[in-house]
Design a protein around this motif. Structure first.
Motif, mmCIF file in Angstrom:
data_model
loop_
_atom_site.group_PDB
_atom_site.id
_atom_site.type_symbol
_atom_site.label_atom_id
_atom_site.label_comp_id
_atom_site.label_asym_id
_atom_site.label_seq_id
_atom_site.Cartn_x
_atom_site.Cartn_y
_atom_site.Cartn_z
ATOM 1 N N GLY A 144 132.029 15.091 -20.684
ATOM 2 C CA GLY A 144 132.049 15.301 -22.130
ATOM 3 C C GLY A 144 130.670 15.616 -22.676
ATOM 4 O O GLY A 144 130.516 16.381 -23.629
ATOM 5 N N THR A 145 129.626 15.042 -22.040
ATOM 6 C CA THR A 145 128.249 15.315 -22.470
ATOM 7 C C THR A 145 127.890 16.774 -22.235
ATOM 8 O O THR A 145 127.237 17.412 -23.074
ATOM 9 N N VAL A 146 128.320 17.323 -21.093
ATOM 10 C CA VAL A 146 128.044 18.733 -20.800
ATOM 11 C C VAL A 146 128.726 19.630 -21.827
ATOM 12 O O VAL A 146 128.130 20.586 -22.340
ATOM 13 N N LEU A 147 129.990 19.335 -22.160
ATOM 14 C CA LEU A 147 130.695 20.122 -23.168
ATOM 15 C C LEU A 147 129.978 20.057 -24.514
ATOM 16 O O LEU A 147 129.833 21.072 -25.206
ATOM 17 N N ALA A 148 129.536 18.851 -24.894
ATOM 18 C CA ALA A 148 128.840 18.692 -26.177
ATOM 19 C C ALA A 148 127.524 19.465 -26.180
ATOM 20 O O ALA A 148 127.165 20.105 -27.180
ATOM 21 N N ASP A 149 126.785 19.415 -25.061
ATOM 22 C CA ASP A 149 125.500 20.131 -24.989
ATOM 23 C C ASP A 149 125.721 21.646 -25.059
ATOM 24 O O ASP A 149 124.967 22.363 -25.747
ATOM 25 N N LEU A 150 126.743 22.137 -24.355
ATOM 26 C CA LEU A 150 127.031 23.570 -24.413
ATOM 27 C C LEU A 150 127.454 23.981 -25.815
ATOM 28 O O LEU A 150 127.057 25.038 -26.314
ATOM 29 N N ALA A 151 128.285 23.146 -26.458
ATOM 30 C CA ALA A 151 128.719 23.451 -27.824
ATOM 31 C C ALA A 151 127.537 23.516 -28.772
ATOM 32 O O ALA A 151 127.491 24.365 -29.675
ATOM 33 N N ALA A 152 126.562 22.630 -28.582
ATOM 34 C CA ALA A 152 125.369 22.647 -29.437
ATOM 35 C C ALA A 152 124.569 23.934 -29.226
ATOM 36 O O ALA A 152 124.062 24.529 -30.190
ATOM 37 N N CYS A 153 124.458 24.382 -27.982
ATOM 38 C CA CYS A 153 123.739 25.629 -27.709
ATOM 39 C C CYS A 153 124.484 26.825 -28.291
ATOM 40 O O CYS A 153 123.865 27.783 -28.766
#
Length: 324
Positions: A144-153
């Motif tokens: 979920g952290t990876v998804l959140a980081d990608l969404a932020a980018c």
């Protein structure tokens, strides 16, 4: 228009419900909706701010009030239908995201504790009447952290670097402009423009290694398709269509089209009412031989020779399986 203590709490909840919609509300319109004066609206806004709700205000003829993002999360007000929808969504949480099921269960438990009895009954009835099959594991879960980081980018239009492992495990370094995350079945895909290859690519998020933003911003490009979900689905299917074969089936073209779906390569030629020629795509000639065989109709292989060999091998295997 009056303002009295017996109606203040209910009016604040009504005001909060309006402000939680993603738009800016002019003071006169809020006053009309709540049947109070604009002065009362200003006082109520101050009361919400005192309770921790970050209500912003802009002046001028086009100004108004809106609920902004704050440092803390104050109580959330949901309409009846919205509360039920959130509970249902939490009950059917996406299991392909690592840790999401446990987190969703915790959030659902908290929500059920505060739901009115009439709404809790609806959610309980749905949960009691629903059976969830154990999901078929296909590949690694996505963090979920990876998804959140990608969404932020994606939101900040920030270039991302990562290592990407293909189906054989070979890793290449990628530098991309990220645009969208697409959930397809039990997998997540990143739609991005690959800067080294100067082309659009779709990446399985579970195959990304150490994705990180590099701090460089990019100017948005025109997306490769209006419907990115369909775009990713088509790209995924193309991976499954490495080889093609051609056969004549002893069945009507309409029946074959209905039963084979996207396994056909877009080519079904009627050869009369009860026969048709089909061009079929698959990952291998063995796959094509299997799918043609399970149709349950007679057929003739027209090519290539590798498909004829695959059908003969399948024929011998089935024949050997029926010997005493």
């Amino acid at each position: 228009m009056t303002d009295g203590p017996p109606t203040t709490s209910g009016r604040l909840l009504s005001l909060l419900s309006l402000l939680q919609t993603p738009r800016e509300w002019p003071g006169p319109e809020l006053a009309r909706r709540l049947a109070v004066s604009e002065r009362t609206v200003r006082h109520d806004v101050e009361r919400l701010r005192a309770l921790g709700y970050p209500v912003s205000a802009t002046r001028g003829s086009t100004g108004g009030y809106r609920l902004a993002a704050g440092q803390a999360m104050p109580p959330l007000l949901l309409e009846d239908a919205e509360a039920v929808a959130v509970a249902v969504a939490l009950s059917a949480s996406h299991a392909s995201v690592e840790g999401m099921e446990e987190t969703s269960l915790g959030a659902l438990t908290k929500l059920l504790q505060v739901l009115p009895t009439r709404l809790r009954g609806q959610v309980d009835a749905l949960r009691a009447s629903t059976v969830r099959a154990a999901p078929r594991r296909r590949g690694d879960e996505v963090s979920g952290t990876v998804l959140a980081d990608l969404a932020a980018c994606i939101r900040d239009r920030e270039v991302v670097r990562f290592g990407y492992a293909d189906h054989a495990g070979a890793t290449t370094e990628r530098r991309v402009e990220p645009y969208r995350l697409v959930s397809l079945g039990r997998r997540w895909y990143l739609v991005a423009h690959d800067l080294l290859r100067d082309d659009w690519r779709t990446f399985r998020v579970d195959r990304l290694r150490e994705p990180r933003g590099v701090g460089h911003r990019f100017r948005a490009r025109e997306l490769p398709a209006d419907d990115l979900a369909a775009y990713v689905a088509a790209r995924t299917r193309s991976v499954q269509r490495k080889v093609t074969g051609q056969v004549v089936l002893e069945a009507p073209a309409a029946v074959v089209e209905e039963r084979m779906g996207w396994w056909t390569d877009g080519s079904i030629e009627a050869l009369g009412e009860e026969r048709c020629r089909v061009r079929i795509a698959g990952r291998s000639t063995e796959d094509i031989a299997f799918w043609v065989g399970v149709l349950g109709v007679d057929f003739t292989v027209e090519g290539p020779e590798e498909l004829r060999s695959a059908v003969r091998a399948l024929e011998q295997r089935y024949a050997a399986a029926t010997r005493p």
